[in-house]
Scaffold this motif. Sequence first.
Motif, PDB file in Angstrom:
ATOM      1  N   ALA A 134       0.827  -1.204   0.000  1.00 20.78           N
ATOM      2  CA  ALA A 134       0.000   0.000   0.000  1.00 20.78           C
ATOM      3  C   ALA A 134       0.859   1.251   0.000  1.00 20.78           C
ATOM      4  O   ALA A 134       0.579   2.213  -0.708  1.00 20.78           O
ATOM      5  CB  ALA A 134      -0.903  -0.013   1.220  1.00 20.78           C
ATOM      6  N   ARG A 135       1.915   1.226   0.791  1.00 21.17           N
ATOM      7  CA  ARG A 135       2.754   2.411   0.875  1.00 21.17           C
ATOM      8  C   ARG A 135       3.502   2.687  -0.423  1.00 21.17           C
ATOM      9  O   ARG A 135       3.810   3.831  -0.740  1.00 21.17           O
ATOM     10  CB  ARG A 135       3.747   2.270   2.029  1.00 21.17           C
ATOM     11  N   THR A 136       3.781   1.633  -1.174  1.00 25.33           N
ATOM     12  CA  THR A 136       4.468   1.823  -2.444  1.00 25.33           C
ATOM     13  C   THR A 136       3.619   2.653  -3.405  1.00 25.33           C
ATOM     14  O   THR A 136       4.143   3.397  -4.220  1.00 25.33           O
ATOM     15  CB  THR A 136       4.786   0.454  -3.092  1.00 25.33           C
ATOM     16  N   PHE A 137       2.294   2.539  -3.286  1.00 25.55           N
ATOM     17  CA  PHE A 137       1.392   3.328  -4.127  1.00 25.55           C
ATOM     18  C   PHE A 137       1.718   4.810  -4.035  1.00 25.55           C
ATOM     19  O   PHE A 137       1.569   5.550  -4.989  1.00 25.55           O
ATOM     20  CB  PHE A 137      -0.062   3.126  -3.672  1.00 25.55           C
ATOM     21  N   MET A 138       2.071   5.255  -2.848  1.00 20.35           N
ATOM     22  CA  MET A 138       2.310   6.678  -2.664  1.00 20.35           C
ATOM     23  C   MET A 138       3.787   6.992  -2.480  1.00 20.35           C
ATOM     24  O   MET A 138       4.145   8.063  -2.029  1.00 20.35           O
ATOM     25  CB  MET A 138       1.522   7.181  -1.459  1.00 20.35           C
ATOM     26  N   GLN A 139       4.632   6.035  -2.834  1.00 21.42           N
ATOM     27  CA  GLN A 139       6.081   6.160  -2.665  1.00 21.42           C
ATOM     28  C   GLN A 139       6.434   6.539  -1.244  1.00 21.42           C
ATOM     29  O   GLN A 139       7.240   7.426  -0.986  1.00 21.42           O
ATOM     30  CB  GLN A 139       6.648   7.203  -3.638  1.00 21.42           C
TER      31      GLN A 139
END
Lengths: 394, 433
Positions: free
Chosen positions: A64-69
């Motif tokens: 999930a965090r990768t979605f928002m870098q």
Amino acid sequence: MSPDNLDIQNSLDKDLIASVTDLKVYFESKQGMVHSVDGVSFDIVDGEMMGLVGETGCGKSVTARTFMQLVQSPPGVLAGGNIKFRSKNSKSGSQVIDLLDLSENQIRELRGERIAMIFQDPGKALNPGLTIRTQIAEVFQEHRENDVLEKAGLKNKLTGVTEYFVKKYIKQEAGFLVTTLLKIPPLSTYKKKIDNGINRLVAEALEETQIPNPTKVMERFPHELSGGMKQRVMIAQAIACNPDLLIADEPTTALDVTVQARVLDLIKELQKRHKTSVLYISHDLSLVRRICDRIAVMYAGQIVETGDAETIFNQPKHPYTQGLINALPSMSHERGKLEAIEGIVPELIEPEPGCRFVSRCKRRKANCKKIDPKLQPISEVDKSHKVACLLYES
Amino acid sequence: MTNSKNTILSLRNVKKHFPIKEGVFQNVVGQVHAVDGVSFDIGAGETVGLVGESGCGKTTIGRCVSGLEPLTDGDIFFDLTPEKLVALEDFEKHQSEIKNKHLIDEIQSTSNISKIEGDDFYNYRRNCQMVFQDSFSSLSPRQLVSDIVSRPLKIHKVCADNELIPRTIELLEQVGLGKQHLYRFPHQFSGGQRQRISIARALALDPKLIVLDEPTSALDVSVQAQILNLLHDLQKQRGLSYLFITHNLSVIRHMADKIVVMYLGKVVEAGNTEDIFSNPQHPYTKALLAASPDLSEDVVSDMAALDGPIPDPARPPQGCSFRTRCPVSRTECGWEVDDIIRRLEHHETLIDSIKSVEQPDAFNAKFTFETSLSATELKDAIGTNDIPKQMRKAIKKIEVDGNDVNISFEPVQTVPLVQTDNGSLSRCVLVNK
């Protein structure tokens, strides 16, 4: 790169809002690379609620965090894959972008505006030193300059230097000179109007999450609010700009069941009203079943099964999903006879090839340790139900 | 109700109040009624589940039972024979005519955990152990597993020094760990394993009762199942009694023989597990059941999600404490002035213009406003649909007198716990009828 090539890269099925392909996120550690997310692929259909379920440490939050870098690097390493995202209603119209290719400034424009996130612990995610108003206002000040001007009744009324000053103030970029000038009439009247405009926007955002008495709550600090209220403030902040994709990372884990039910109803209702797509992350399978349309089950950095919520719950195919569902205490179990999944989650440091679940699997075969199972449809008829298990590979 | 089994633990009207201190001199300005008159029994080999939301006092009860907190009022009796229990119940019913005074005296001096001293208390501590929720903070990070598990053995001098290690290994094996784990630190274990170490420590002295304070809420479902199975096996082997404190209803349904549902320091419903799950009587229990996602498939309940404020435990309401959130509240639920004040918080202008509130008791009050306009506005506000209909009906008198508004409610008594048709106890005016 030819234009043709570029077109293929940025294509995304019409009904999808986002698509994750072969995402790999590793973390450096003294013992070696930790493969937290190792080849995850899934789609989020526009307007649906997608559930991502898994146990602690399976990599769901990292995904999930990768979605928002938001994965810190180092120690995080983006080892491959891409996340395509259809950004609707943005300034330049609908377009498909790769979230992992964006620069820091570009992703800043998207964060909170097109993709928003609700975090697990509202007590930690809200700044204890700022009032609720300041924290929600920031979203509008960053992304909704024109709305603020409109609410303040100053749209198209300002020109030249005044406009420049006021916009600087809205963007919170006012330096010493501008701040001083804004204290002197006539600029001070504009400042007051802007502040009122922002107040109104914040109050409206809070009202949307059914917070009673928004103008009072606005002036409070996070510690003055209950857990449920704090989570509502978080939701208000997340949906303030009416994003296309909302990522909810275990938003109700810290709450009581009765409050949890309210917050879930609220998220569901807002999702329907705004037609937002939601990626709902949780460790609680039964909760996800209640609110999500589709579910993806993760184990040790990989997706092991995906399909409709009801299908997954009623006809789980992967041994891990079956184990998870059987481990829930229910009427059908005699006391002391819960079907626990024996063993523990494997180490993700430089994992060996083969199925990750093999050490805990009751139905393992000889091949399971050698061949990597691929996520593929279970039958010709139902393409949406996919399983990564050798038992179902022909 | 007579049976041949001993009653391991009997709580009689237990109260625990915490003082609220203020100012430089830490003057006590009020009392938080964390636990306010709770009674229930735990039989030998029985599991009693204690459920409720956070802040309802369930953990405080666990701490009181294990002797970590002194009681404000009430008694906790430990290990009563059936005769003693009957004598005690008799004594409570007819306080004046004491039949067997010596027996009561004996009970008080040997079984009442707040009165026993010396060896008896030592013995109680041996027999009542605790497993805490957070195994990160309840195991010392500087001690080896062997130290942690053998410490109770050393303190209570149950075995000779050279037997310590074999005994510790035996304990570890009982909880599914082994010799190889003896010389490791807690941080080298996973959450489930750490909780097993906690359980091994609790088992060391062969107790009769273990207080389990949310033992599985920090664990994943698959590991939770392992721990629950382990707890059940141990209970069968050793005839342990459990006081199982949790907020997870599906876990409690799986584990408990009897359930006690708490709300705001009071028991709202108590009874056998199946009775409560199949036929809940109290609206709060119904709402709890409806709200837990993993039960929704086989629990029928038409309750909507709860709304409304939880009353301040420092000023617990006179009537039913659940009425502020209750979807089926009645006129006779014991509405009071505090409810009006709580509702007023939705009306910003009104709450700002209040000058003073005179409140001789919970049911009468005089609001003084800055203008007479606000005074009439209050009266109008009470007339609207913002206020629950049942609450409006409960208002006996509302008068506007210049800048003042006098409000009085119909006074009510505390709602008692009563026996319902299915044998469970419930505290609700609807059941009273």
